[in-house]
Write an enzyme that holds these catalytic residues in place. Structure first.
Site, PDB file in Angstrom:
ATOM      1  CB  ALA A   1      40.149  34.457  26.674  1.00  0.00           C
ATOM      2  CG  ASP A   2      40.676  35.528  20.320  1.00  0.00           C
ATOM      3  OD1 ASP A   2      41.833  35.489  19.850  1.00  0.00           O
ATOM      4  OD2 ASP A   2      39.741  34.834  19.886  1.00  0.00           O
TER       5      ASP A   2
ATOM      6  CG  ASP B   1      32.013  37.354  34.725  1.00  0.00           C
ATOM      7  OD1 ASP B   1      33.181  37.407  34.296  1.00  0.00           O
ATOM      8  OD2 ASP B   1      31.615  36.507  35.564  1.00  0.00           O
ATOM      9  NE  ARG B   2      32.448  37.822  25.091  1.00  0.00           N
ATOM     10  CZ  ARG B   2      33.415  36.964  24.775  1.00  0.00           C
ATOM     11  NH1 ARG B   2      34.131  36.387  25.743  1.00  0.00           N
ATOM     12  NH2 ARG B   2      33.666  36.679  23.526  1.00  0.00           N
ATOM     13  CE  LYS B   3      35.097  34.326  34.544  1.00  0.00           C
ATOM     14  NZ  LYS B   3      33.660  34.543  34.760  1.00  0.00           N
TER      15      LYS B   3
ATOM     16  NE  ARG C   1      25.887  28.669  41.659  1.00  0.00           N
ATOM     17  CZ  ARG C   1      26.817  27.752  41.417  1.00  0.00           C
ATOM     18  NH1 ARG C   1      26.454  26.512  41.144  1.00  0.00           N
ATOM     19  NH2 ARG C   1      28.097  28.081  41.440  1.00  0.00           N
TER      20      ARG C   1
ATOM     21  CE  LYS D   1      29.871  37.662  38.248  1.00  0.00           C
ATOM     22  NZ  LYS D   1      29.584  36.801  37.083  1.00  0.00           N
ATOM     23  CB  THR D   2      25.114  40.720  33.019  1.00  0.00           C
ATOM     24  OG1 THR D   2      26.115  41.534  32.408  1.00  0.00           O
ATOM     25  CG2 THR D   2      24.068  41.604  33.663  1.00  0.00           C
TER      26      THR D   2
HETATM   27  O1  S5P Z   1      37.014  32.782  39.364  1.00  0.00           O
HETATM   28  C1  S5P Z   1      35.866  33.108  39.150  1.00  0.00           C
HETATM   29  C2  S5P Z   1      35.555  34.254  38.397  1.00  0.00           C
HETATM   30  C3  S5P Z   1      34.224  34.607  38.240  1.00  0.00           C
HETATM   31  S1  S5P Z   1      33.879  36.124  37.515  1.00  0.00           S
HETATM   32  N1  S5P Z   1      34.836  32.380  39.680  1.00  0.00           N
HETATM   33  C4  S5P Z   1      33.519  32.703  39.486  1.00  0.00           C
HETATM   34  O2  S5P Z   1      32.637  32.012  40.030  1.00  0.00           O
HETATM   35  N2  S5P Z   1      33.191  33.812  38.718  1.00  0.00           N
HETATM   36  C5  S5P Z   1      31.777  34.178  38.453  1.00  0.00           C
HETATM   37  O3  S5P Z   1      31.147  34.510  39.675  1.00  0.00           O
HETATM   38  C6  S5P Z   1      30.938  33.070  37.836  1.00  0.00           C
HETATM   39  O4  S5P Z   1      30.979  33.158  36.423  1.00  0.00           O
HETATM   40  C7  S5P Z   1      29.560  33.321  38.403  1.00  0.00           C
HETATM   41  O5  S5P Z   1      28.862  34.243  37.574  1.00  0.00           O
HETATM   42  C8  S5P Z   1      29.812  33.994  39.739  1.00  0.00           C
HETATM   43  C9  S5P Z   1      29.687  33.091  40.948  1.00  0.00           C
HETATM   44  O6  S5P Z   1      28.375  32.657  41.124  1.00  0.00           O
HETATM   45  P1  S5P Z   1      27.919  31.722  42.362  1.00  0.00           P
HETATM   46  O7  S5P Z   1      26.541  31.306  41.996  1.00  0.00           O
HETATM   47  O8  S5P Z   1      28.890  30.597  42.460  1.00  0.00           O
HETATM   48  O9  S5P Z   1      27.950  32.614  43.586  1.00  0.00           O
END
Ligand code: S5P
Length: 262
Positions: A95-96, A91-93, A232, A60-61
């Site tokens: 929203a438009d 993971d562009r999310k 993380r 996922k980028t």
């Molecule tokens: O509700 C969400 C949706 C997403 S896609 N909560 C999130 O944390 N994410 C994504 O998941 C967020 O943008 C990040 O890339 C990843 C979580 O990363 P972490 O470091 O907290 O495990």
């Protein structure tokens, strides 16, 4: 009920070719782990994807955080996806409105639709966002996840918003293959959505900025989600990413096996 079927069984029945290939990949590689590779340097991102590649089904980028983005990064990530057998999820999310997301998905610097197998969208704008993305993505065999819920404290994605999002997914099943969600929803006849869940951690429960991490056992076995998204917990400073990825792969797979009771 798709929650108690194996990924392999679900792959056989799935009507969307990309979802089918993704479920087959999870079964073949025995992993339901997606790496959230939120790094800002091209070299670091490539290095991480190569190290963690053997343990994941999905990279996922957040491509817009990479400071030295270029087409070569895309080429290298695509090559790593082949080498290690994983798919790519930007993971562009989105929203438009439909017309704008068509441009954001196909054009600009990133040309997301040209390389990302899966992307995602909020449903705030209504169904036009799905129709716009579908116009671009469907001919390229891409697919979409809808954000039905979020992992962060105080999220507004709940209740009726989540219910309507699920209805929209059913309406556009040829392109929408699943959700970003915190739990599995009740299936209706013919449903087989893939549930991907961020906010997963083995060692910590919060980051002090609203993120909430749950154990893979809770997410996959108890709440019925299919894919754990971990960032993380795998790459934070001081961690060995390959070692951590293996831990998460094992935990995610064990929880899945317990769920389907094999
Ligand atoms: O509700 C969400 C949706 C997403 S896609 N909560 C999130 O944390 N994410 C994504 O998941 C967020 O943008 C990040 O890339 C990843 C979580 O990363 P972490 O470091 O907290 O495990």
């Amino acid at each position: 009920m798709s929650a108690t079927k194996s990924y392999g069984e679900r792959a056989k029945l799935h009507s969307n070719p990309t979802a089918k290939a993704f479920l087959e990949l999870m079964e073949r590689k025995k992993t339901n782990l997606s790496l959230a590779a939120d790094l800002t340097s091209k070299a670091a991102l490539i290095e991480l994807a190569d190290k963690v590649g053997p343990y994941i089904c999905l990279l996922k980028t957040h491509i817009d955080v990479v400071e030295d983005f270029d087409q070569d990064l895309v080429d290298q990530l695509t090559a790593l996806a082949k080498k290690h057998d994983f798919m790519i999820f930007e993971d562009r999310k989105f929203a438009d409105i439909g017309n704008t997301v068509k441009l954001q998905y196909s054009s600009g610097i990133y040309k997301i639709a040209s390389w990302s197998d899966i992307t995602n969208a909020h449903t705030v704008p209504g169904e036009g966002i799905i129709r716009g993305l579908r116009d671009i993505g469907l001919p390229l065999n891409r697919c979409l996840l809808l954000l039905a819920e979020m992992s962060s404290a105080g999220t507004l994605a709940k209740g009726d918003y989540t219910t309507t999002t699920v209805e929209l997914a059913r309406k556009y099943k040829d392109f929408v293959v699943g959700f970003i969600a915190m739990r599995r929803y009740e299936d209706k006849e013919g449903d087989d959505f893939i549930y991907m869940t961020p906010g997963v951690g083995l060692d910590q429960t919060t980051d002090g900025l609203g993120q909430q991490w749950k154990h893979p056992e809770v997410v996959v076995r108890d709440l019925g989600c299919d894919v754990i998204i971990v960032g993380r917990g795998i790459y934070d400073q001081g961690r060995d990413p390959a070692h951590e990825a293996q831990r998460y792969q094992e935990a995610g797979w064990k929880a899945y096996k317990e769920r389907i009771q094999l």
